[in-house]
Scaffold this active site. Sequence first.
Site, PDB file in Angstrom:
ATOM      1  CD  GLU A 126      -3.188   0.616   0.415  1.00  0.00           C
ATOM      2  OE1 GLU A 126      -2.687   1.519  -0.281  1.00  0.00           O
ATOM      3  OE2 GLU A 126      -4.403   0.522   0.608  1.00  0.00           O
ATOM      4  CG  ASP A 127      -0.942   4.643  -1.743  1.00  0.00           C
ATOM      5  OD1 ASP A 127      -1.657   3.998  -0.932  1.00  0.00           O
ATOM      6  OD2 ASP A 127      -1.432   5.398  -2.600  1.00  0.00           O
ATOM      7  CG  ASP A 175      -6.077   9.344   5.598  1.00  0.00           C
ATOM      8  OD1 ASP A 175      -6.012   9.642   6.794  1.00  0.00           O
ATOM      9  OD2 ASP A 175      -6.542  10.120   4.754  1.00  0.00           O
ATOM     10  NE  ARG A 190      -1.789   8.618  -9.730  1.00  0.00           N
ATOM     11  CZ  ARG A 190      -2.557   8.294  -8.695  1.00  0.00           C
ATOM     12  NH1 ARG A 190      -2.014   7.927  -7.554  1.00  0.00           N
ATOM     13  NH2 ARG A 190      -3.877   8.345  -8.802  1.00  0.00           N
TER      14      ARG A 190
HETATM   15  P1  5GP Z   1      -7.794   5.334   3.744  1.00  0.00           P
HETATM   16  O1  5GP Z   1      -8.855   4.414   3.214  1.00  0.00           O
HETATM   17  O2  5GP Z   1      -6.792   4.640   4.629  1.00  0.00           O
HETATM   18  O3  5GP Z   1      -8.382   6.562   4.364  1.00  0.00           O
HETATM   19  O4  5GP Z   1      -7.031   5.901   2.491  1.00  0.00           O
HETATM   20  C1  5GP Z   1      -6.279   5.098   1.660  1.00  0.00           C
HETATM   21  C2  5GP Z   1      -6.115   5.726   0.287  1.00  0.00           C
HETATM   22  O5  5GP Z   1      -6.458   7.112   0.265  1.00  0.00           O
HETATM   23  C3  5GP Z   1      -4.676   5.652  -0.131  1.00  0.00           C
HETATM   24  O6  5GP Z   1      -4.389   4.430  -0.763  1.00  0.00           O
HETATM   25  C4  5GP Z   1      -4.533   6.871  -1.032  1.00  0.00           C
HETATM   26  O7  5GP Z   1      -4.908   6.531  -2.338  1.00  0.00           O
HETATM   27  C5  5GP Z   1      -5.524   7.861  -0.468  1.00  0.00           C
HETATM   28  N1  5GP Z   1      -4.880   8.818   0.453  1.00  0.00           N
HETATM   29  C6  5GP Z   1      -4.953   8.845   1.803  1.00  0.00           C
HETATM   30  N2  5GP Z   1      -4.233   9.855   2.324  1.00  0.00           N
HETATM   31  C7  5GP Z   1      -3.666  10.472   1.269  1.00  0.00           C
HETATM   32  C8  5GP Z   1      -2.770  11.592   1.140  1.00  0.00           C
HETATM   33  O8  5GP Z   1      -2.319  12.233   2.095  1.00  0.00           O
HETATM   34  N3  5GP Z   1      -2.409  11.929  -0.128  1.00  0.00           N
HETATM   35  C9  5GP Z   1      -2.853  11.268  -1.224  1.00  0.00           C
HETATM   36  N4  5GP Z   1      -2.420  11.692  -2.410  1.00  0.00           N
HETATM   37  N5  5GP Z   1      -3.696  10.207  -1.149  1.00  0.00           N
HETATM   38  C10 5GP Z   1      -4.081   9.814   0.085  1.00  0.00           C
END
Ligand code: 5GP
Length: 185
Positions: A103-104, A107, A169
């Site tokens: 995973e990148d 959040d 990106r």
């Molecule tokens: P989560 O479901 O954990 O809230 O978010 C996961 C996805 O949201 C990540 O895989 C990414 O694509 C996007 N995301 C969450 N935080 C960030 C951020 O700070 N910057 C960017 N560009 N994408 C984010």
Amino acid sequence: MLSEPRARGVARVLIDEPTLQGRIGELAAELDAEYGSDAPLMVGVLNGAVAFMTDLMRAMTIPLEIDFMAVSSYGASTRSSGVVRILKDLSRDIEGRRVLVVEDIVDSGLTLQYLLDVLQRRNPADVAVVALLKKDKADAVPVRVDRVGFPIPDEFVVGYGLDYAGRYRNLPYVAVLDPAAIGEG
Ligand code: 5GP
């Protein structure tokens, strides 16, 4: 001090390229030791994990396979909707395989929680997670993340696979945008 040229709209470099690559080398060595000859299936989560996935797999020396999944993202918004949809599924069966989700960023944890549910139902031997970045968030859902590259503050970041409205990106570093560049300044 950081010497990289900054892309337009970038306010601050959070993690520079040598720091990223150094940490990826450490993670790769740990993963090599963990999986040995088990040939894990590395599952990259498109599009954000592409940069991390390609550098991580090339730093690993064990036999491995790769595949990708794509899930719906935030679109042009900087906030999580919590709504996740599979846009592209794996192209192979994972039953009995050791799966490593790449995973990148984690959040809220909602995307990962959903993905892990989907993968677990397919009876893999095991599923582990390596995330390049994890936000320090009190209200994140409790979700399994076995390895984290860098814990980061709760800020919206771009670069090294991560986008804002589809852009940034390709930056080789992780950065924070100038609020003016995202219309919040
Ligand atoms: P989560 O479901 O954990 O809230 O978010 C996961 C996805 O949201 C990540 O895989 C990414 O694509 C996007 N995301 C969450 N935080 C960030 C951020 O700070 N910057 C960017 N560009 N994408 C984010």
